[in-house]
Structure formats: C-alpha cells, structure tokens
Enzyme design. Structure first.
Site, PDB file in Angstrom:
ATOM      1  N   SER A 318       0.816  -1.217   0.000  1.00  0.00           N
ATOM      2  CA  SER A 318       0.000   0.000   0.000  1.00  0.00           C
ATOM      3  C   SER A 318       0.853   1.270   0.000  1.00  0.00           C
ATOM      4  O   SER A 318       1.544   1.546  -0.970  1.00  0.00           O
ATOM      5  CB  SER A 318      -0.943  -0.038   1.208  1.00  0.00           C
ATOM      6  OG  SER A 318      -1.930   0.945   1.114  1.00  0.00           O
ATOM      7  N   ASP A 329      10.087   5.640 -10.212  1.00  0.00           N
ATOM      8  CA  ASP A 329       9.651   6.275 -11.463  1.00  0.00           C
ATOM      9  C   ASP A 329      10.434   7.561 -11.774  1.00  0.00           C
ATOM     10  O   ASP A 329      10.632   7.902 -12.943  1.00  0.00           O
ATOM     11  CB  ASP A 329       8.157   6.578 -11.413  1.00  0.00           C
ATOM     12  CG  ASP A 329       7.302   5.365 -11.769  1.00  0.00           C
ATOM     13  OD1 ASP A 329       7.876   4.335 -12.177  1.00  0.00           O
ATOM     14  OD2 ASP A 329       6.063   5.440 -11.628  1.00  0.00           O
ATOM     15  N   LYS A 343      -0.706  -4.021  -3.273  1.00  0.00           N
ATOM     16  CA  LYS A 343      -2.010  -3.462  -2.884  1.00  0.00           C
ATOM     17  C   LYS A 343      -2.098  -2.052  -3.465  1.00  0.00           C
ATOM     18  O   LYS A 343      -1.543  -1.106  -2.922  1.00  0.00           O
ATOM     19  CB  LYS A 343      -2.173  -3.411  -1.367  1.00  0.00           C
ATOM     20  CG  LYS A 343      -3.531  -2.850  -0.933  1.00  0.00           C
ATOM     21  CD  LYS A 343      -3.640  -2.763   0.577  1.00  0.00           C
ATOM     22  CE  LYS A 343      -5.000  -2.181   0.986  1.00  0.00           C
ATOM     23  NZ  LYS A 343      -5.157  -0.770   0.583  1.00  0.00           N
TER      24      LYS A 343
END
Length: 516
Positions: A318, A329, A343
C-alpha cells in the site's frame, strides 16, 4: 420441503436485503451519497428504486414473520456485512463499533493486542483453507519478539481454526487486555507448524526508526519507516536532520514489512525527496473521488544527487509501495530486495450513526508513470532473496522451536555477547543442521527479546548488506538512471505476453497443419 438455496425469498434476503438497512444511513449522509446517485443513468435509478422497494418488503416480512422475534440490529448488521462481502474485495468491509475503535487505535493511538498486521482470503476451500496470513509483525511487540514472520499463516487461535471464522472474529480473539495470554498455531512454509504463546501488550503504533551505518567506507543514513501515520513525516524529518548533522553521504530507506497507512502521510514523506511532479494519483469511476498529490520544491529537503537505496519485500504494501514506486519512477532511488505485496487500491472509512462504519474501496492509485500495481507488486531493481529452507531444514527448524533449545540456553546464560552467540550457534548446528547465520539470528533475537529491537543486523540481513555494497560501487547515478520505470516494466511484460501468445498460436497452427 423447499430447498433454501433455490428459494426466491431466501435469495432476496441473502442476496439483496443487504442494501436495505443502508438506505436508512443514506438519509443521515446526503452529501456523501447524493453524488453517487447522480452518476446513475435513468435506467439504473429505476432499478435501484425497484430493489429498494423489494428490500423494504422483505425486511418487513422477515421482521414480522420469522419464527422467533428478531432484533432489527441483527438484520441491519447482517445486511451490511453481506453487502460488503458480496463485492468480494478483501479490503472492503462492514465495521462494527469495536472494529471502528480498533481502526482508530491502529491509525492514531494504541491498543491491547499482539502486534501483527494480518490479512485473510475471502474464499475458503478444502484444498486452500482461508487461514489468516501475517503481512508483517510490528516491531517490539509480542508477535515480533516471538519471531513471527511475514507470510506465516495463523492456523488457529486458542484452538479455533482461522479458516472457519471471519476477520472480525479473528481480531476479536487476538485483541484483549494487557498481560492476557493467547495461543497460536503458526504454519511456515509447506510443512512447518509450531505453537506460539503470546502475552498481549499495549501496542503503540510505531512509525520511524533511524540511525547511522558507518562501515569505514561511507556514512549511510539508515531510515526504517515502519508504518505511515500522521506523525511519520515529522519523524522522517527528524531522521534527515540527524543524518545531516552526522555528515551522511548516502541513504537507505527500509520499507520492508511496512503494511502501509495513510496516503496523505506517504505523500508528505515523498515530498521530502521529490522536487516536483505527481507523487501519486487516485482514480475512481466517480470524478469527485479522483485526486492528485504533487511534490513541491519548497518541501524537498534531501540534498541533490544523494545516493538512495530502498529496501522492499513481500511485506511492503500500500503506502510503502507508493513511496517506492514514486522514487523508482523518478529515478531517485534503486530498489533492492523482493517483489512487494501489490495493494494498489484506496479505501475510505465512512462512519455511520451507530458508532459503526464501512471501509470501502473507492479508487486505485497510480504511480508517477501512471502504473497501478494492484495484485502485481513492484519488482526490485536488484533481487536479493533471503534463503529458503529445504524440507530437511524445515523439519530441523520445527524441532529447534519445539525443543525450546535456544530459550532454555539463553535463560541460563544472561548477557550473552556476539562471541557467545557465535559459539552457541556452532553447538546448535551439530544437532539441528541449520545455516549458522540463521542460528545466530535466532539466538540474537532471543537474547534481545525483552529489549528494544536492534536497528539493523549486518550479520544476517543480506538485503541490507547488498544495499550497502551497491552504494559503494562507482557509477551509482548511472545505475539508477538506467532502471526502468514501472510503466516501462509493465509495458514490456505485456509485450512479452502478446509475443508468447502469438508464438503459441503459430505453433498450434503449424502442428495442426502437420496433422493434416
């Protein structure tokens, strides 16, 4: 005699009654739910009214005609449990008042329990029982001190199989007054089962631990984020200030076994490392549920070009995946360890008038490269797996636990140091045929069981050792820049899948031609 499975009345009660009582709550929450009804088209609105009328009739019929007098609250709670369960989403649930209190305690304060973050499958079959799975133990709690690990299955609690009870019942049994005892049967791997006796304690929600690793080659700040709470960003800032004073030259962010927490909290933390751009976005089928969290150069505090490694494993879930994904990224960190839990959904907790509530999945989150990792997880840039036990080692491990050899020896030899631990490990190796590093780890955990957990273990923790080695190698910046974003990884995987399918079809076509 009517078969209940085929009875229209019973189907109505079990299948659709669950919307009924919730309609009473809608009256109390017009602002929250009016926007939802506005998104329905005319046909859906007609069907909704029809179902609501039918549910009212069934509710009244059951209330007035059931053989025994029925408590309306029983139908109300059963309706909401059934409605949430019908969505077959493990993160969506009806929360009774005690669960709402527990949720608030877990997020904001403390509670009496054993310190385990857990999950439970929806489906329960003979081949695959729905045992409770440990996502991660909370450090310095009874569960952590007992050596329970991510991926362990809790087979039973105080003699009750967890496969046959709900998550609500599991939590009710696990939590209790301080100093009370609960007994678990733990399954690890394919065959290892052992019992664990835990004494409940007041579980204070931890958030951050930190310190310096100075191995002579570099000064590395070690930041372990245990969970994302309202205090996490403040504690992370404390850590970064401390590292700056110590003259750190690199940073390790340890997100292993971090089950997540608040999305606002992880966005605030990420903002300390990212100068600009999207940190995370959430997307729902409802426009008003969509949101974008952006970084600001005013709040970024990490010195530019600081080498960063993020440690991840299957217990990272999560919110911890949001941080790892954002840093990956933007090519700001190199990921080491194992694939994360996966998740990628966002839940909203909605309080209801009776001190109860619902936890509802309202959106999915997306990393800066517009990738969702739900049920996929985030792969590390460098995979480092902890050694898995062989079948023979599993049996030896189970015997070691059952014999309580470590506990007995440590109890009679207080104040053991690292030399004592190494000597005893070699002694145990002769009887239990386990890796010396693992034996030293188990002994060390028992020695420190009643103390504050060690910040790190440079003897056993091969993932942390690998991270430190990567930070010392030249060309770290180029290594990070060359790592693929999550979008690039997912696109490549999709292309590989299409190629494999194409080759399979081509092969089948060729074989078919040969047969002709």
């Amino acid at each position: 005699m009517t078969n209940q499975k085929n009875s229209p009345i019973v189907r109505s009660v079990l299948g659709t009654l669950f919307v009924l009582c919730f309609s009473f709550c809608i009256l109390s929450f017009p602002a929250a739910f009016a926007q939802t009804s506005a998104s329905f088209n005319a046909e859906k609105e007609v069907h909704t009214r029809q179902y609501m009328e039918l549910l009212n009739r069934v509710y009244t019929y059951v209330l007035q005609n059931y053989v025994d007098e029925v408590d309306p609250q029983l139908l109300y709670e059963g309706a909401l449990k059934g409605m949430m369960g019908a969505l077959e989403d493990p993160y969506t649930a009806y929360l009774v008042p005690s669960q709402m209190r527990d949720l608030n305690d877990t997020t904001m304060g403390d509670f009496g329990g054993v310190g385990l973050s857990i999950t439970k499958p929806v489906e329960n079959t003979a081949d695959k029982p729905a045992y409770v799975e440990v996502v991660s133990p909370i450090e310095d709690t009874p569960g952590w001190q007992a050596g329970i690990q991510p991926g362990d299955l809790i087979v039973s609690i105080d003699g009750t199989s967890t496969a046959d009870i709900t998550m609500e019942e599991v939590l009710k049994i696990l939590r209790g007054p301080k100093d009370s005892v609960v007994n678990l049967i733990i399954k690890r791997g394919k065959a290892t089962e052992f019992s664990v006796r835990l004494v409940r304690a007041i579980i204070e929600v931890p958030t951050v631990k930190y310190g310096m690793i100075d191995n002579g080659r570099q000064k590395t700040g070690y930041l372990r984020i245990i969970e994302f709470t309202p205090k996490t960003a403040e504690r992370v800032q404390d850590a970064l200030d401390s590292f700056k004073k110590a003259g750190f030259t690199s940073l390790i962010i340890d997100l292993r076994n971090n089950p997540g927490g608040l999305i606002v909290s992880v966005a605030e933390v990420a903002d300390k490392f990212i100068n600009k751009g999207v940190i995370v976005s959430t997307k729902s089928r409802l426009m008003f549920e969509n949101s974008v969290y952006r970084a600001s150069s005013k709040t970024a505090v990490l010195p530019e070009n600081t080498p960063v490694v993020v440690l991840i494993n299957k217990g990272s879930a999560s919110a911890s995946e949001i941080l790892a994904g954002a840093l990956k990224d933007y090519h700001l960190a190199y990921l080491v360890g194992e694939r994360t839990y996966g998740k990628g959904s966002v839940q909203k907790v909605i309080p209801l008038p009776n001190s109860d509530g619902i936890k509802l999945t309202t959106a999915r989150y997306y990393t800066p490269s517009d990738s969702n990792i739900d049920k996929i997880g985030i792969p590390p840039d460098k995979e480092v797996l902890l050694p898995a036990l062989t079948e023979a080692e599993e049996k030896a491990y189970a015997a070691l636990i059952a014999d309580e050899a470590i506990q007995t020896y440590v109890a009679s030899h207080p104040n053991m140091n690292e030399t004592d631990i190494a000597v005893f490990a070699r002694t145990l190796e002769g009887s239990y045929k386990l890796d010396l590093r693992l034996l030293r780890r188990l002994i060390r955990m028992e020695v420190n069981r009643t103390k504050t957990a060690e910040l790190y273990d440079l003897d056993y923790d091969i993932q942390l050792i690998a991270a430190l080695e990567i930070l010392t190698k030249p060309g770290f910046d180029a290594l990070v820049k060359s790592a693929k974003t999550l979008n690039e990884l997912q696109s490549a995987a999709a292309d590989d899948g299409k190629t494999a399918l194409s080759e399979k079809i081509k092969s089948a076509s060729t074989e078919g031609g040969k047969k002709k």
